[in-house]
Motif scaffolding. Structure first.
Motif, PDB file in Angstrom:
ATOM      1  N   GLY B  68      -6.319   3.232  -2.211  1.00  0.00           N
ATOM      2  CA  GLY B  68      -5.527   3.887  -1.171  1.00  0.00           C
ATOM      3  C   GLY B  68      -6.210   3.823   0.186  1.00  0.00           C
ATOM      4  O   GLY B  68      -5.899   4.576   1.090  1.00  0.00           O
ATOM      5  N   LEU B  69      -7.149   2.896   0.285  1.00  0.00           N
ATOM      6  CA  LEU B  69      -7.926   2.757   1.506  1.00  0.00           C
ATOM      7  C   LEU B  69      -7.608   1.418   2.158  1.00  0.00           C
ATOM      8  O   LEU B  69      -7.668   0.371   1.516  1.00  0.00           O
ATOM      9  CB  LEU B  69      -9.403   2.776   1.134  1.00  0.00           C
ATOM     10  N   ALA B  98      -0.026   3.756   8.444  1.00  0.00           N
ATOM     11  CA  ALA B  98      -0.826   4.170   7.287  1.00  0.00           C
ATOM     12  C   ALA B  98      -0.408   5.569   6.849  1.00  0.00           C
ATOM     13  O   ALA B  98      -0.269   5.844   5.655  1.00  0.00           O
ATOM     14  CB  ALA B  98      -2.315   4.146   7.639  1.00  0.00           C
ATOM     15  N   VAL B  99      -0.191   6.430   7.825  1.00  0.00           N
ATOM     16  CA  VAL B  99       0.266   7.793   7.537  1.00  0.00           C
ATOM     17  C   VAL B  99       1.543   7.736   6.706  1.00  0.00           C
ATOM     18  O   VAL B  99       1.678   8.439   5.704  1.00  0.00           O
ATOM     19  CB  VAL B  99       0.534   8.561   8.850  1.00  0.00           C
ATOM     20  N   GLY B 102       0.845   7.025   3.216  1.00  0.00           N
ATOM     21  CA  GLY B 102      -0.147   7.867   2.556  1.00  0.00           C
ATOM     22  C   GLY B 102      -1.484   7.179   2.341  1.00  0.00           C
ATOM     23  O   GLY B 102      -2.200   7.469   1.386  1.00  0.00           O
ATOM     24  N   LEU B 103      -1.822   6.274   3.227  1.00  0.00           N
ATOM     25  CA  LEU B 103      -3.082   5.555   3.096  1.00  0.00           C
ATOM     26  C   LEU B 103      -4.112   6.105   4.071  1.00  0.00           C
ATOM     27  O   LEU B 103      -3.767   6.607   5.129  1.00  0.00           O
ATOM     28  CB  LEU B 103      -2.860   4.064   3.399  1.00  0.00           C
ATOM     29  N   ASP B 104      -5.367   6.004   3.702  1.00  0.00           N
ATOM     30  CA  ASP B 104      -6.423   6.362   4.631  1.00  0.00           C
ATOM     31  C   ASP B 104      -7.048   5.093   5.186  1.00  0.00           C
ATOM     32  O   ASP B 104      -6.954   4.024   4.586  1.00  0.00           O
ATOM     33  CB  ASP B 104      -7.480   7.230   3.938  1.00  0.00           C
ATOM     34  N   LEU B 105      -7.690   5.278   6.319  1.00  0.00           N
ATOM     35  CA  LEU B 105      -8.277   4.135   7.016  1.00  0.00           C
ATOM     36  C   LEU B 105      -9.798   4.178   6.890  1.00  0.00           C
ATOM     37  O   LEU B 105     -10.408   5.217   7.093  1.00  0.00           O
ATOM     38  CB  LEU B 105      -7.912   4.244   8.495  1.00  0.00           C
TER      39      LEU B 105
END
Lengths: 363, 363
Positions: B68-69, B98-99, B102-105
């Motif tokens: 999820g990154l 990304a938001v 639901g992904l993080d950076l």
DNA sequence: CTGAAAGCGCTTACAG
DNA sequence: CTGAAAGCGCTTACAG
């Protein structure tokens, strides 16, 4: 054309004729402890180079516990749309310091709730745990989430003074109070005796500390004519004129927003600084150096410090009940602010001090 | 006061009275496939909430799952020191998109080599593998690293047109060439017949595409008086004067740097746009809207698109030899640029068109 | 419908 | 001096 498999330690081991564990030892420089002969080490390193080996981070961190990831959480957007980015300087410092320690940064974007605000637990799970710890920025009050985060033992630090009942929060702040001494000294020694303090509506600790520091420093140096709390929209030519008419020879603007507004107000009232009035801004403008003498808030240094503090907290030096928390305590000391420059500080304009001056006509 | 252990799936399993594998199924919504009864699922979810479970990313990604990154790698600093941040708008779009998913950076800060430049493999290990894929920005040539990254099968996309021999690189770009048509049309229909193209020293595809698009569009519409490659320092009052003397009635500035320089040059030569000369900038100024009519490069949209493209590549739609790569192909289409606004485009200044005009005196 | 088991690639005691 | 083995926390076939 088949995608070549990524080499792992066992591939090196086979090539070098040793066990996978030995490869790991050599890689982690624990070879000395186990006295693995130079020749074997050399053979292993050659095999490593030949295969282009790169450790698998996921496996390393699974096994070792650390991910090498520092989280950054903001209750507002990380990358603001406007160019005068309030966070930028903090992030600069954070990135810079992270680089030095070989850490990567995780920006928690997934933490946005449906209503657009961000929440740590809003999405169901605390993705923050992905990182070894987190730096939190932003104004929004969210005491419950903070308390829970602390409760779970997750290492985090704030940038900016934050207090939540029942939780000891490590934070990085600047020494706003101490920064007021040179401000007052500069004005007093230029001859100012009556000064207006232009304040923003109270929002946080920084403001309180500035004002208290200012009033303390001013005692015996000059009269604080008024502490005027205004929105930027209310900083008008009339307001400036009234201040001067009332005898103020200098204005101290608390925020860079107020400083910008004051610049416009001075312009439209036909005043210039420091000829007609001396001005100091207590915060630097993130967009540029700003129109006035100002105290530079050391945001970059604060960002760096936040990483250092977090690292100390992660290393378990954060337990407030422990006696050995010296490192954390030192890192949590307020960061020093440099004294302001003096471009817009001059001698008081004589005529403004008199109530009979032509300026009062404007009233 | 002991730090509570972080809960894992087996803790949930024990609490809910099921096996750890069942917990995993429920978490990953593969419960339906195995028809786990609603009541069991509910029990598991409750236990999860009670313990505040969060998956361990390292374990997930080690096992082959997704973290999820999304990685962001720049060959320069991510957060530049100057406020006119070239990356900001790209990052805006990336964060925004990304938001939504639901992904993080992950910002790869650890990838800096001792000499200050950044490298993917320089630090010994490819930390990028932590993320499911990466978006790469920045100008620096680093073909070997890119080729190796592709070779390893790591999913990545570029922002900006990049080509490396022997590697099919997915990238997001804007339709610079097509954007030239309305530029030329606007100038031509205002009556301009002789136009100077002020170009920056050639650095990448975007520039080439702009120039070729411009020349193609200009054919039959007006004469491209000169294509003048200059550093910003060489855009002087004299240069501007010479252009007008040579008969140019409009100047097209390729970059926002050149546009800024041109603004200063016009000022010091005493010219104004569009009265003395019409001006269009082919790139928007990240710091603000800039002084001239300009083509807005859709950086935010490009950032969003990069996330979408990366997601498609991660999903394996990136194999160029596969027939079903339609999604990737569509996402790799250049992003459309809006036509320029017309503030600094007007009718040609008559006198400038004549070689006998007073302007030539300056020569 | 659910559990036991293998295995992802590492590190680190523990035996020889 | 070096190897065999356990285990980090997951996912995913494979059996029941």
């Amino acid at each position: 054309m088949n995608r070549p498999r990524i080499p792992r330690q066992s591939d090196i081991a086979r090539l070098a004729g040793v066990s996978q564990a030995t490869v790991s030892m050599v890689l982690n420089d624990r070879a000395g402890a186990n006295r693995i002969p130079e020749t074997t080490q050399l053979r292993i390193r050659e095999a490593m180079a030949e295969l282009g080996y790169v450790p698998n981070i996921a496996a390393q961190s699974l096994r070792g516990g650390r991910s090498g990831l520092i989280g950054v959480h903001t209750f507002e957007r990380v990358f603001p749309t406007a160019p005068d980015d309030y966070y930028r300087e903090f992030l600069n410092g954070i990135e810079e310091r992270a680089v030095e320690s070989g850490l990567d940064l995780v920006l928690f974007a997934s933490t946005r709730k449906p209503d657009g605000t961000r929440s740590i637990y809003g999405s169901g799970s605390n993705r923050m745990r992905l990182a070894d710890g987190a730096i939190i920025l932003g104004f929004e009050k969210n005491d419950d989430e903070i308390a829970r985060l602390a409760d779970e033992g997750f290492p985090f630090v704030f940038i900016g003074h934050r207090e939540v009942a029942g939780v000891a929060i490590p934070f990085v702040t600047a020494d706003y109070a101490a920064a007021m001494t040179p401000v007052v000294r500069m004005l007093a020694s230029a001859g100012h005796r009556r000064v207006t303090y232009l304040a923003a509506p109270l929002r946080g600790f920084a403001q309180r500390e500035r004002l208290e520091g200012f009033e303390t420093a001013a005692t015996g140096a000059f009269e604080v004519l008024s502490v005027d709390v205004r929105d930027t929209a209310d900083v008008t030519a009339d307001w400036v004129t009234a201040q001067l008419a009332a005898g103020a020879t200098a204005i101290v603007a608390e925020t860079f927003d107020l400083a910008r507004a004051l610049r416009l107000a001075l312009d439209s009232a036909g005043f210039t600084a420091p000829a007609d009035v001396s001005v100091i801004s207590l915060d630097s403008d993130p967009r540029g150096e700003g129109p006035f003498s100002h105290v530079r808030v050391p945001r970059r240094a604060m960002g760096r410090r936040a990483v250092e503090l977090l690292l100390a907290v992660i290393d378990g030096e954060g337990d407030p009940s422990a006696s050995g928390s010296g490192s954390v305590r030192a890192l949590a000391e307020p960061v020093h602010c440099d004294p302001p420059t003096s471009e817009t500080v001059g001698a008081p304009a004589r005529q403004a001090a008199s109530a009979a001056s032509p300026l009062t006509i404007a009233l």
